[in-house]
Design an enzyme around this catalytic site. Structure first.
Site, PDB file in Angstrom:
ATOM      1  CB  SER A 152     -15.662   5.663 -24.501  1.00  0.00           C
ATOM      2  OG  SER A 152     -15.282   6.578 -25.492  1.00  0.00           O
ATOM      3  NE  ARG A 222      -6.750  14.124 -21.368  1.00  0.00           N
ATOM      4  CZ  ARG A 222      -7.490  13.039 -21.240  1.00  0.00           C
ATOM      5  NH1 ARG A 222      -7.890  12.404 -22.331  1.00  0.00           N
ATOM      6  NH2 ARG A 222      -7.838  12.577 -20.065  1.00  0.00           N
ATOM      7  CG  ASP A 317     -21.817  10.751 -23.876  1.00  0.00           C
ATOM      8  OD1 ASP A 317     -21.194  11.571 -24.584  1.00  0.00           O
ATOM      9  OD2 ASP A 317     -21.502   9.548 -23.779  1.00  0.00           O
ATOM     10  CG  HIS A 350     -17.824  10.409 -23.575  1.00  0.00           C
ATOM     11  ND1 HIS A 350     -18.687   9.401 -23.954  1.00  0.00           N
ATOM     12  CD2 HIS A 350     -16.565   9.931 -23.815  1.00  0.00           C
ATOM     13  CE1 HIS A 350     -17.995   8.374 -24.415  1.00  0.00           C
ATOM     14  NE2 HIS A 350     -16.709   8.662 -24.339  1.00  0.00           N
ATOM     15  CG  ASP A 351     -14.833  12.410 -18.668  1.00  0.00           C
ATOM     16  OD1 ASP A 351     -14.501  11.608 -19.568  1.00  0.00           O
ATOM     17  OD2 ASP A 351     -14.111  13.350 -18.286  1.00  0.00           O
TER      18      ASP A 351
END
Length: 376
Positions: A152, A222, A317, A350-351
């Site tokens: 990232s 968050r 992602d 994305h994680d």
């Protein structure tokens, strides 16, 4: 355990020579907190720098003595016998300048005022982080990194290393990254920042003096970010439309399991992360665009690069899509550089770069095994 680093200890170094940031602001001195794992060989040829993402820090792997649950954020990737093998490599993790885990940042005391910098702390960029990391490398006696690795925002730093210091990095691993943010990503970041900036407890960034934390803003930022890091499939698989109490309440309190999860993540983050640092990190993401200085031509931005590259993307992602990684690959190939590219099938969004995935880890392991043979 054989594959565990065990107890690790953070280190701190102060740099007394000024650093001029991309914005033109000069910091007369600064400190960086970092951790190292493994042993630097006699030739100093086996050093690997791990660059962290937005909410990461220097604690990449291992555990702290006062908290056996405090595993580093990439503990599944870095350690003895792991894909980035600390039996082979000397691994360095650093908390970036502007961070909130010990390096000089907004919560640090400004020597000119005797008060926390707060909102007066200058905006930092990926370029600035790379320059400060280069100073850390000098401090550790590392002339050239065997590899610079990041996912990232960390991948952006790894790419910038190849541009800013082509003679000081032999391999770059850019994972789940991009050559710049899409307009949609910039928009997500601005919404997150607005949640913080409009929190009454933010006090223009001077909330330290008021002994409060802009928890509501951080919580919302968050929650928004976390949604974008996941995929719809992963959320559906983990939570579905599950109800916390099994019935509809016909109100606005937590009803769905996903709501409970997001609020928990938001509340936890708000107690662990500095609001001013969050603003800085998202701005660094927005500003990263090496092609900007080359009339939008990414290939020209990499003209000086000499490293070999491994670029990895993940099918689910949507925030840093495979198409963005392929842009990087094309620019590197246009410069006739050695590039390996892998698109990993994954449902974690994305994680994915933080998860244990057999194929993903095998790719990194195979590549790093070759890097290790070169360094020995």
């Amino acid at each position: 355990m054989q594959d565990s680093l065990g107890i690790v200890v953070p280190q701190r170094v102060k740099f007394d020579s000024p650093i001029t940031l991309k914005s033109g602001t000069v910091l007369d001195a600064f400190e960086l907190v970092f951790e190292t794992y493994g042993k630097l060989n006699e030739e100093k040829s086996n050093a690997v720098l791990i660059c962290h993402a937005l909410s990461g820090n220097h604690h990449v792997a291992g555990f702290y003595s006062d908290d056996p649950k405090s595993a580093g954020w990439w503990n599944n990737m870095v350690g003895p016998g792991k894909p980035i093998d600390t039996n082979v490599f000397f691994v360095v993790g650093v908390n970036n300048l502007g961070g909130c885990h010990g390096s000089t940042g907004p919560a640090s005391i400004d020597p000119k005022t005797g008060r926390p910098y707060g909102a007066t702390f200058p905006v930092v960029t990926v370029n600035d982080w790379v320059e400060s990391q280069a100073r850390l490398a000098d401090h550790l006696g590392i002339e050239t990194f065997a590899a610079v690795v990041g996912g990232s925002l960390g991948g952006m730093q790894a790419l910038q290393w190849a541009i800013s210091h082509p003679h000081r990095v032999r391999h770059v691993l850019a994972i789940a990254s991009a050559p710049n943010l899409t307009v949609q990503n910039i928009a997500f970041n601005d919404v997150a920042r607005q949640a913080i900036l409009t929190d009454p407890d933010f006090h223009g960034g001077d909330f330290y003096a008021h002994e409060v934390i802009p928890k509501r803003g951080l919580r919302l930022a968050r929650m928004l970010g976390h949604i974008t890091y996941l995929s719809d499939d992963s959320m559906a698989k983990k939570f579905g439309r599950g109800l916390k109490k099994g019935i509809y309440n016909y109100g606005y309190d937590v009803e769905f399991e996903i709501e409970s999860y997001l609020r928990y993540q938001g509340d936890k983050f708000a107690t662990q992360f500095d609001a001013n640092t969050y603003l800085l990190m998202t701005k660094a993401l927005d500003y990263f665009d090496p092609a900007h200085a080359h009339e939008g031509e990414l290939a020209r931005a990499f003209a000086a690069a000499q490293s070999d590259f491994l670029v990895i993307s993940f099918t689910s992602d949507w925030r840093f899509s495979p198409a963005r990684s392929r842009e990087i690959v094309k620019a590197l190939l246009d410069n006739e550089l050695n590039v390996s590219y892998t698109e990993i099938k994954s449902s974690y969004g994305h994680d994915s770069f933080l998860m244990v995935d057999e194929h993903y880890h095998a790719v990194v392991r195979a590549y790093m095994d070759n890097v290790g043979r070169e360094a020995s």
